[in-house]
Design a protein around this motif. Structure first.
Motif, mmCIF file in Angstrom:
data_model
loop_
_atom_site.group_PDB
_atom_site.id
_atom_site.type_symbol
_atom_site.label_atom_id
_atom_site.label_comp_id
_atom_site.label_asym_id
_atom_site.label_seq_id
_atom_site.Cartn_x
_atom_site.Cartn_y
_atom_site.Cartn_z
ATOM 1 N N ALA A 35 0.746 -1.121 -0.036
ATOM 2 C CA ALA A 35 0.033 -0.065 -0.081
ATOM 3 C C ALA A 35 0.723 1.326 -0.110
ATOM 4 O O ALA A 35 0.505 2.151 -0.663
ATOM 5 N N ALA A 36 1.942 1.237 0.584
ATOM 6 C CA ALA A 36 3.096 2.309 0.778
ATOM 7 C C ALA A 36 3.634 2.654 -0.822
ATOM 8 O O ALA A 36 3.649 3.736 -1.082
ATOM 9 N N ARG A 37 3.645 1.375 -1.280
ATOM 10 C CA ARG A 37 4.465 1.619 -2.710
ATOM 11 C C ARG A 37 3.528 2.361 -3.666
ATOM 12 O O ARG A 37 3.636 3.370 -4.103
ATOM 13 N N ASP A 38 2.229 2.036 -3.615
ATOM 14 C CA ASP A 38 1.084 2.681 -4.286
ATOM 15 C C ASP A 38 0.963 3.954 -3.942
ATOM 16 O O ASP A 38 0.768 4.971 -4.909
ATOM 17 N N ALA A 39 0.956 4.442 -2.775
ATOM 18 C CA ALA A 39 0.784 5.644 -2.292
ATOM 19 C C ALA A 39 1.950 6.432 -2.696
ATOM 20 O O ALA A 39 1.658 8.004 -2.957
ATOM 21 N N ALA A 40 3.001 6.070 -2.350
ATOM 22 C CA ALA A 40 4.197 6.991 -2.688
ATOM 23 C C ALA A 40 4.612 7.289 -4.187
ATOM 24 O O ALA A 40 4.674 8.356 -4.591
ATOM 25 N N CYS A 41 4.148 6.391 -5.018
ATOM 26 C CA CYS A 41 4.354 6.261 -6.552
ATOM 27 C C CYS A 41 3.196 7.655 -6.720
ATOM 28 O O CYS A 41 3.311 8.454 -8.037
ATOM 29 N N ALA A 42 2.106 7.446 -6.463
ATOM 30 C CA ALA A 42 0.949 8.059 -6.687
ATOM 31 C C ALA A 42 1.140 9.560 -6.283
ATOM 32 O O ALA A 42 1.029 10.686 -6.978
ATOM 33 N N ALA A 43 1.686 9.700 -5.076
ATOM 34 C CA ALA A 43 2.273 11.150 -4.614
ATOM 35 C C ALA A 43 3.294 11.866 -5.549
ATOM 36 O O ALA A 43 3.302 12.900 -5.957
ATOM 37 N N ALA A 44 4.414 10.820 -5.671
ATOM 38 C CA ALA A 44 5.662 11.294 -6.609
ATOM 39 C C ALA A 44 5.130 11.726 -7.854
ATOM 40 O O ALA A 44 5.439 12.762 -8.695
ATOM 41 N N ALA A 45 4.049 11.250 -8.503
ATOM 42 C CA ALA A 45 3.684 11.461 -9.897
ATOM 43 C C ALA A 45 2.672 12.671 -9.847
ATOM 44 O O ALA A 45 2.291 13.028 -11.015
ATOM 45 N N SER A 46 2.055 12.964 -8.819
ATOM 46 C CA SER A 46 1.067 14.152 -8.884
ATOM 47 C C SER A 46 1.602 15.495 -9.173
ATOM 48 O O SER A 46 0.759 16.550 -9.634
ATOM 49 N N GLY A 47 2.905 15.756 -9.007
ATOM 50 C CA GLY A 47 3.089 17.011 -9.149
ATOM 51 C C GLY A 47 2.824 17.993 -8.394
ATOM 52 O O GLY A 47 2.815 19.328 -8.376
ATOM 53 N N GLY A 48 2.397 17.489 -6.910
ATOM 54 C CA GLY A 48 1.703 18.433 -6.060
ATOM 55 C C GLY A 48 2.837 18.950 -4.991
ATOM 56 O O GLY A 48 2.355 19.496 -4.072
ATOM 57 N N TYR A 49 4.389 18.903 -5.335
ATOM 58 C CA TYR A 49 4.902 19.385 -4.237
ATOM 59 C C TYR A 49 5.756 20.224 -4.421
ATOM 60 O O TYR A 49 6.918 20.738 -4.071
ATOM 61 N N GLY A 50 5.529 21.288 -5.394
ATOM 62 C CA GLY A 50 6.137 22.611 -5.724
ATOM 63 C C GLY A 50 7.684 22.328 -6.316
ATOM 64 O O GLY A 50 7.799 21.480 -7.047
ATOM 65 N N ARG A 51 8.456 23.154 -5.674
ATOM 66 C CA ARG A 51 9.908 23.030 -6.133
ATOM 67 C C ARG A 51 10.672 22.163 -5.397
ATOM 68 O O ARG A 51 11.809 21.871 -5.677
ATOM 69 N N ARG A 52 9.965 21.120 -4.420
ATOM 70 C CA ARG A 52 10.641 20.313 -3.737
ATOM 71 C C ARG A 52 11.070 18.975 -4.778
ATOM 72 O O ARG A 52 10.522 18.722 -5.369
ATOM 73 N N THR A 53 12.105 18.626 -4.391
ATOM 74 C CA THR A 53 13.021 17.476 -5.060
ATOM 75 C C THR A 53 12.302 16.266 -4.456
ATOM 76 O O THR A 53 12.499 16.066 -3.383
ATOM 77 N N VAL A 54 11.282 15.459 -5.201
ATOM 78 C CA VAL A 54 10.655 14.399 -4.680
ATOM 79 C C VAL A 54 11.251 12.982 -5.133
ATOM 80 O O VAL A 54 11.464 12.754 -6.430
ATOM 81 N N THR A 55 11.570 12.319 -4.285
ATOM 82 C CA THR A 55 12.376 11.045 -4.392
ATOM 83 C C THR A 55 11.558 9.821 -3.699
ATOM 84 O O THR A 55 10.894 10.263 -2.625
#
Length: 276
Positions: A35-55
């Motif tokens: 479940a964490a894998r799905d959630a983290a991947c969706a979050a990273a792909a969302s583009g919702g973190y502004g200028r932050r480098t998302v890994t």
């Protein structure tokens, strides 16, 4: 930030940090990994973190979750995939090949965590193993454990290892991040460790709690005086171009000083952009 914690993933959108590591490894219980894998991947792909480098940090090589983590994280296209316990150049090359098979876009880089004796001794080979590898991350907790050392103020037991990884990163022309400070209530110790990391030459520090962000930002951002001096030095260099000798505040200026000043200004600009 634990990938299994929806509240943490949402809070991360407002934390004034440079980058986020959405974690699938230590911060996630075994029964929550998928479940964490799905959630983290969706979050990273969302583009919702502004200028932050998302890994996304995946589980380590050889674990039952690693292959699925690496494939999903690569396909999600974050700024980077963070892999723990990378011990060799061959491991880097294998990771890069797997990322490419999974369709990782060109902008998705590899960050390798260096946290074992073998990794320290092979740090330069690891750092030079692939152009997709752009950051080394010190895993100081595991390193202390592997060395049978102790966590002490000043980190004397692991300073040689820290220096070795710094040298490797600089020789390879990539970034290097200091390890975490475990005691979130030990503000004095944390700030001292931030100052130590900056003085040694680390590009930044990995954090385990939002409460550590302001202290790290203050420690690694250039002071107002440093920015003013850097601007003045660069201006003096430009005004004296062709004269052969340039001085600033009574000191001779060489190109190496100008390069350092420009780096200071670039960091200040990045900080201003993040705050904006």
């Amino acid at each position: 930030m634990p990938g299994s914690n929806a509240r943490a993933l949402e809070k991360a959108r407002s934390i004034p940090c440079d980058g986020l590591i959405l974690d699938l490894e230590d911060a996630v219980a075994p029964d929550a990994k998928a479940a964490a894998r799905d959630a983290a991947c969706a979050a990273a792909a969302s583009g919702g973190y502004g200028r932050r480098t998302v890994t996304i940090r995946v589980n380590g090589i050889g674990t039952e979750w690693h292959d699925a983590d690496l494939a999903a994280a690569s396909a999600a296209g974050p700024a980077a995939v963070v892999v723990p316990k990378v011990d060799s150049a061959a491991a880097v090359q294998g990771l890069v090949a797997a990322m490419e098979r999974a369709g990782a876009p060109d902008h998705t880089k590899l960050w390798a965590m260096v946290e074992t004796p073998a990794a320290i001794l092979d740090a330069l080979a690891i750092a030079r193993a692939s152009e997709r590898l752009t950051v080394l991350v010190l895993g100081t907790n595991d390193l202390v454990k592997e060395l049978y050392a102790e966590h002490v103020p000043g980190r004397a037991p692991i300073l040689p290892s820290l220096h070795t990884v710094l040298l490797a990163a600089r020789a390879a022309g990539i970034a290097v991040l200091d390890g975490v400070h475990n005691d979130v209530k030990d503000t004095e110790g944390f700030l001292a460790e931030c100052d130590q990391g900056r003085q040694m030459g680390f590009d930044g520090k990995t954090l385990i709690h939002p409460g550590q962000v302001d202290g790290a930002n203050a420690a690694f951002a250039p002071s107002a005086q440093a920015v003013e001096d850097a601007r003045g030095l660069v201006a003096a260099w430009g005004a004296g171009a062709g004269s052969g000798v340039v001085t600033f505040h009574g000191r001779m200026v060489e190109n190496l000083h100008v390069e350092s000043a420009r780096r200071t200004l670039s960091i200040a600009e990045a900080v201003a952009a993040l705050e904006g």
